[in-house]
Motif scaffolding. Structure first.
Motif, PDB file in Angstrom:
ATOM      1  N   ARG A 148       0.829  -1.208   0.000  1.00 27.08           N
ATOM      2  CA  ARG A 148       0.000   0.000   0.000  1.00 27.08           C
ATOM      3  C   ARG A 148       0.864   1.260   0.000  1.00 27.08           C
ATOM      4  N   GLU A 216      -1.418   2.278   8.308  1.00 27.71           N
ATOM      5  CA  GLU A 216      -2.604   1.661   7.718  1.00 27.71           C
ATOM      6  C   GLU A 216      -3.743   2.674   7.693  1.00 27.71           C
ATOM      7  N   SER A 217      -4.662   2.489   6.770  1.00 24.58           N
ATOM      8  CA  SER A 217      -5.819   3.379   6.697  1.00 24.58           C
ATOM      9  C   SER A 217      -6.734   3.132   7.888  1.00 24.58           C
ATOM     10  N   GLU A 220      -8.987  -0.011   7.715  1.00 22.54           N
ATOM     11  CA  GLU A 220      -8.376  -1.343   7.601  1.00 22.54           C
ATOM     12  C   GLU A 220      -8.995  -2.267   8.655  1.00 22.54           C
TER      13      GLU A 220
END
Length: 267
Positions: A148, A216-217, A220
């Motif tokens: 990502r 991380e988003s 997630e």
């Protein structure tokens, strides 16, 4: 005659005492919320204080492992749990034929890429060494995070099952080093970057603002911790009241003040 009157009087007193006890017990009735020791339990404690303001008593039950809380919930020993993400809950249901469901979002515990050598993920040099956890679940999660971030590309469809052998494209010739998750914070002295889960960021004393270069988003699934209940009980008013207390502004402030960005509200 006197003995009969005495027995009758004692019976009346006993019944009255039982009746009073029943009322007191009802007033003192509490919902039990299970959480693992540490941040999960600490935030639930903060939510319990908020719930008490609205007349809901919450008993926090601490656990030291990740399996027992869901078992206790499924067996009816506790009412709610707050310590896991939905993929973990789904796997527990599958393995144990239980029917536990999310009833609200709790906290975010995001995996991130950390470095003491670069300040932007784009500045990771050619031939850099990046450490990831060596356990199957978080190892795959770490590789997905690197993908990502645009550092590597994995074979399609593997998700968390990916291993370093599944790297399809590696334009910067990154060397992946697999280490015990607990060693990753200390490894920053020896590697260019490392993918570290938030629990070890906290225990390792890392500074998210200074050392993190990619997170991380917020959506997630592995980063979003949830509050869960038995499916048949999920709509109980007191459970919904606890979720509301958990997702209150006062708990949001508690999280911000105590964890300084390592843990964030998921709500």
């Amino acid at each position: 005659m006197f003995k009969k009157l005495l027995v009758f009087s004692l019976a009346i007193v006993t019944l009255l005492a039982a009746g009073c006890g029943g009322k007191d017990a009802k007033k003192e009735a509490a919902i039990k919320v299970g959480a693992t020791a540490g941040p999960h339990a600490e935030v639930v404690e903060a939510a319990a204080k908020e719930a008490a303001k609205n007349g809901l008593k919450v008993q926090v039950v601490e656990f030291s492992d990740y399996i027992t809380p869901d078992k206790a919930l499924a067996d009816g020993e506790i009412d709610l749990v707050s310590y896991q993400h939905k993929p973990f809950l789904d796997n527990f249901n599958k393995q144990n034929k239980t029917d536990l469901v999310p009833v609200g979002k709790a906290i975010l515990m995001r995996m991130g890429i950390y470095s003491d050598k670069v300040h932007d993920v784009k500045d990771i040099p050619d031939g850099a060494t990046i450490a990831i956890p060596n356990d199957p679940t978080n190892g795959g999660r770490g590789l997905m995070l690197l993908e990502r971030a645009g550092i590597i590309k994995l074979k399609a469809g593997l998700g968390m099952k990916a291993t370093p052998k599944d790297i399809a494209e590696n334009p910067k010739h990154i060397v992946i080093k697999e280490l015990e998750a607990a060693q990753l914070p200390r490894s920053l002295q020896d590697v260019d970057a490392a993918a570290i889960t938030m629990n070890y960021v906290m225990s390792g004393g890392l500074d998210v603002k200074k050392q993190n270069i990619f997170l991380e988003s917020k959506d997630e699934p592995l980063a979003v911790m949830i509050i869960a209940a038995r499916n048949k009980d999920k709509d109980k008013a007191e459970y919904q009241a606890f979720v509301k207390a958990y997702q209150s502004d006062s708990v949001r402030k508690f999280i911000a003040d105590k964890y300084k960005g390592t843990i964030e509200p998921a709500f």
